[in-house]
Design a protein around this motif. Structure first.
Motif, PDB file in Angstrom:
ATOM      1  N   TRP A  80     -54.715  19.957 -14.358  1.00  0.00           N
ATOM      2  CA  TRP A  80     -54.206  18.706 -14.902  1.00  0.00           C
ATOM      3  C   TRP A  80     -54.927  17.567 -14.209  1.00  0.00           C
ATOM      4  CZ3 TRP A  80     -51.253  18.432 -19.069  1.00  0.00           C
ATOM      5  CH2 TRP A  80     -50.471  19.549 -19.421  1.00  0.00           C
ATOM      6  N   LEU A  81     -55.244  16.559 -14.978  1.00  0.00           N
ATOM      7  CA  LEU A  81     -55.909  15.386 -14.421  1.00  0.00           C
ATOM      8  C   LEU A  81     -55.053  14.149 -14.669  1.00  0.00           C
ATOM      9  CD1 LEU A  81     -59.704  15.331 -15.371  1.00  0.00           C
ATOM     10  CD2 LEU A  81     -58.681  15.589 -13.092  1.00  0.00           C
ATOM     11  N   ALA A 120     -46.024  20.506 -11.747  1.00  0.00           N
ATOM     12  CA  ALA A 120     -47.411  20.949 -11.768  1.00  0.00           C
ATOM     13  C   ALA A 120     -48.230  20.113 -10.789  1.00  0.00           C
ATOM     14  CB  ALA A 120     -47.986  20.798 -13.180  1.00  0.00           C
ATOM     15  N   ALA A 121     -49.300  20.724 -10.304  1.00  0.00           N
ATOM     16  CA  ALA A 121     -50.220  19.973  -9.452  1.00  0.00           C
ATOM     17  C   ALA A 121     -51.233  19.280 -10.351  1.00  0.00           C
ATOM     18  CB  ALA A 121     -50.924  20.917  -8.490  1.00  0.00           C
ATOM     19  N   ALA A 122     -51.625  18.073  -9.986  1.00  0.00           N
ATOM     20  CA  ALA A 122     -52.604  17.339 -10.796  1.00  0.00           C
ATOM     21  C   ALA A 122     -53.631  16.667  -9.895  1.00  0.00           C
ATOM     22  CB  ALA A 122     -51.895  16.295 -11.655  1.00  0.00           C
ATOM     23  N   ASP A 123     -54.880  16.755 -10.297  1.00  0.00           N
ATOM     24  CA  ASP A 123     -55.948  16.044  -9.585  1.00  0.00           C
ATOM     25  C   ASP A 123     -56.102  14.647 -10.175  1.00  0.00           C
ATOM     26  OD1 ASP A 123     -56.375  18.344  -8.174  1.00  0.00           O
ATOM     27  OD2 ASP A 123     -58.038  19.027  -9.429  1.00  0.00           O
ATOM     28  N   TYR A 124     -56.853  13.795  -9.475  1.00  0.00           N
ATOM     29  CA  TYR A 124     -57.083  12.453 -10.002  1.00  0.00           C
ATOM     30  C   TYR A 124     -58.396  12.412 -10.769  1.00  0.00           C
ATOM     31  CZ  TYR A 124     -53.490  11.334  -6.569  1.00  0.00           C
ATOM     32  OH  TYR A 124     -52.338  11.309  -5.842  1.00  0.00           O
ATOM     33  N   GLY A 155     -54.632  14.281  -4.870  1.00  0.00           N
ATOM     34  CA  GLY A 155     -53.873  14.779  -6.010  1.00  0.00           C
ATOM     35  C   GLY A 155     -52.386  14.552  -5.839  1.00  0.00           C
ATOM     36  N   ALA A 156     -51.636  14.964  -6.868  1.00  0.00           N
ATOM     37  CA  ALA A 156     -50.199  14.713  -6.852  1.00  0.00           C
ATOM     38  C   ALA A 156     -49.446  15.905  -7.415  1.00  0.00           C
ATOM     39  CB  ALA A 156     -49.883  13.467  -7.673  1.00  0.00           C
ATOM     40  N   VAL A 157     -48.173  15.973  -7.091  1.00  0.00           N
ATOM     41  CA  VAL A 157     -47.284  16.907  -7.770  1.00  0.00           C
ATOM     42  C   VAL A 157     -46.550  16.096  -8.823  1.00  0.00           C
ATOM     43  CG1 VAL A 157     -45.267  18.401  -7.534  1.00  0.00           C
ATOM     44  CG2 VAL A 157     -47.019  18.374  -5.742  1.00  0.00           C
ATOM     45  N   VAL A 158     -46.685  16.518 -10.080  1.00  0.00           N
ATOM     46  CA  VAL A 158     -46.066  15.750 -11.159  1.00  0.00           C
ATOM     47  C   VAL A 158     -45.035  16.602 -11.886  1.00  0.00           C
ATOM     48  CG1 VAL A 158     -48.090  14.274 -11.493  1.00  0.00           C
ATOM     49  CG2 VAL A 158     -47.873  16.383 -12.831  1.00  0.00           C
ATOM     50  N   ARG A 159     -44.130  15.912 -12.598  1.00  0.00           N
ATOM     51  CA  ARG A 159     -43.148  16.595 -13.448  1.00  0.00           C
ATOM     52  C   ARG A 159     -43.482  16.277 -14.893  1.00  0.00           C
ATOM     53  NH1 ARG A 159     -38.559  16.485 -10.065  1.00  0.00           N
ATOM     54  NH2 ARG A 159     -39.237  17.543  -8.195  1.00  0.00           N
ATOM     55  N   LEU A 160     -43.534  17.360 -15.673  1.00  0.00           N
ATOM     56  CA  LEU A 160     -43.976  17.203 -17.075  1.00  0.00           C
ATOM     57  C   LEU A 160     -42.968  17.528 -18.177  1.00  0.00           C
ATOM     58  CD1 LEU A 160     -47.247  19.072 -16.397  1.00  0.00           C
ATOM     59  CD2 LEU A 160     -47.301  17.005 -17.748  1.00  0.00           C
TER      60      LEU A 160
END
Ligand SMILES: Nc1nc2c(ncn2[C@@H]2O[C@H](COP(=O)(O)OP(=O)(O)OP(=O)(O)O)[C@@H](O)[C@H]2O)c(=O)[nH]1
Ligand SMILES: [Mg+2]
Ligand SMILES: [Zn+2]
Length: 370
Positions: A95-96, A60-64, A51-56
């Protein structure tokens, strides 16, 4: 379905502070319009295997998604990486990441693993700030490697000679040595401790542009980011005595400088192998590559051929023979890595082809059985 319309230019996109631009917008629209789900664009700050930490833009944390995971298994260089633009969707509570958008410049090093896949250090970068400490050499061979990588990324390399105050009277000498191998890249002497050169360097950090810091552990990357930001964005650390060194920065981070530029601070790299792109090496060695073009024979190996412009320059004292040797070594390395990559591709294609064959045979067999 795109949430942000590309035709409405009156509103500032919420991701503009993170480097959002027309190219990314087009890439996102293409993915979003082909998707059955409503998607949002986001930028990856840091990533790991699952997964990743993303900016929206909020974090937020997001899985693949299964598709992203599958692609990453086949080729790790396609996995989301710091600086990547991605399309995400909400699925229940999580979040995906549904897709990684096409990259512009990315900093890639040759993977050291047997499978020879490239390793992406930073994606969608405009400039690479190569940090080399003034008090430890500087190491010209390492600089040439970093520059080869940076040129291959398509981004603009800039060199920061860090801890410049520690060189004392030797600074001009240090800079001369650095500049003897940094063809085409601007060089700044800076000190995070005294503030030397920070203003000049900061002027290069244009709003919305993404920079990545490249250098060994302890080169002063995080200290430089903090000094430019005027506050502590990153932890910095003492240099350990053991040569293996422990990294102070342990994962990549996407930071925003007060002037509006984005900086990817990544852990120091020790082993850096040039990827299979001789162009990067030749840009870093533009002086030698330029000479090589003047050799009498197009396939000149610059050994003992008649009419070799490279050897003539060495004989006349215009080209340092050690630089020539380093150029040859890096070119061989890039060539070798490219051939390894080609071999891997061939193996993968053969596997795919065999699987397709098997499938065809099974289909035929089923048809006959009917
Ligand atoms: N004298 C002097 N020391 C500095 C300067 N900049 C950084 N240092 C010191 O160098 C050491 C390493 O600095 P960092 O900024 O943590 O180095 P880094 O490149 O981020 O290291 P990693 O995160 O491990 O990759 C620290 O002890 C800093 O205080 C400088 O301008 N002058
Ligand atoms: Mg650091
Ligand atoms: Zn030659």
């Amino acid at each position: 379905m795109s949430t942000y319309s590309s035709t409405d230019t009156s509103v500032v996109h919420p991701l503009t502070p993170l480097g959002w631009n027309h190219r990314v917008e087009r890439a996102f629209d293409a993915v979003a319009s082909a998707s059955a789900h409503p998607l949002l664009p986001a930028r990856v700050a840091s990533s790991r295997r699952g997964g990743a930490v993303v900016r929206l833009p909020r974090e937020a944390a997001a899985d693949y998604s299964p598709a992203v995971t599958k692609a990453a298994q086949a080729d790790p260089s396609t996995a989301p990486c710091s600086g990547d633009w991605v399309a995400v969707r909400r699925s229940g509570d999580v979040w995906l990441v549904e897709a990684v958008l096409e990259r512009s410049g990315s900093l890639v090093r040759q993977g050291v693993a047997k499978d020879s896949h490239d390793q992406v250090l930073a994606a969608n970068i405009d400039a690479v700030l190569i940090c080399e400490a003034a008090d430890q050499g500087p190491n010209v061979g390492r600089l040439e490697r970093f520059l080869s990588l940076a040129w291959a990324s398509g981004a603009t390399p800039v060199v920061a000679v860090t801890k410049a105050e520690m060189a004392g009277d030797r600074l001009p000498e240090v800079l001369e040595l650095v500049e003897s191998v940094t063809m085409g890249a601007d060089v700044y002497a800076v000190s995070a401790h005294t503030g030397l050169g920070l203003e000049e360097l900061s002027a290069r950090f244009l709003p919305g542009a993404t920079w990545v810091l490249l250098g060994t552990s302890g080169a002063g990357k995080s200290s430089l980011v903090n000094a430019v930001a005027g506050r502590s964005l990153m932890d910095t650390g003492e240099i350990r005595q053991d040569r293996r060194g422990r990294h102070t920065t342990t994962h990549r981070q996407l930071l925003r400088l007060p002037g509006g530029a984005l900086v990817l601070d990544i852990p120091g790299v020790r082993r850096i192998d040039v990827p299979g792109a001789e162009e990067g090496v030749d840009r870093a060695f533009a002086d030698v590559a330029g000479l090589a073009e003047q050799c009498r024979f197009r396939d000149c190996r610059h050994d003992a051929e008649p009419g070799c412009a490279v050897n003539a320059a060495v004989d006349e004292g215009e080209l340092d023979v050690r630089r020539l040797e380093r150029w040859n070594r890096l070119r061989r390395e890039a060539e070798w890595n490219r051939s390894r990559g080609d071999a891997r591709l061939r193996t993968e294609r053969r596997k795919q082809w065999k699987a397709a064959e098997r499938q065809a045979r099974e289909n035929a067999w089923r048809k006959r059985g009917r």
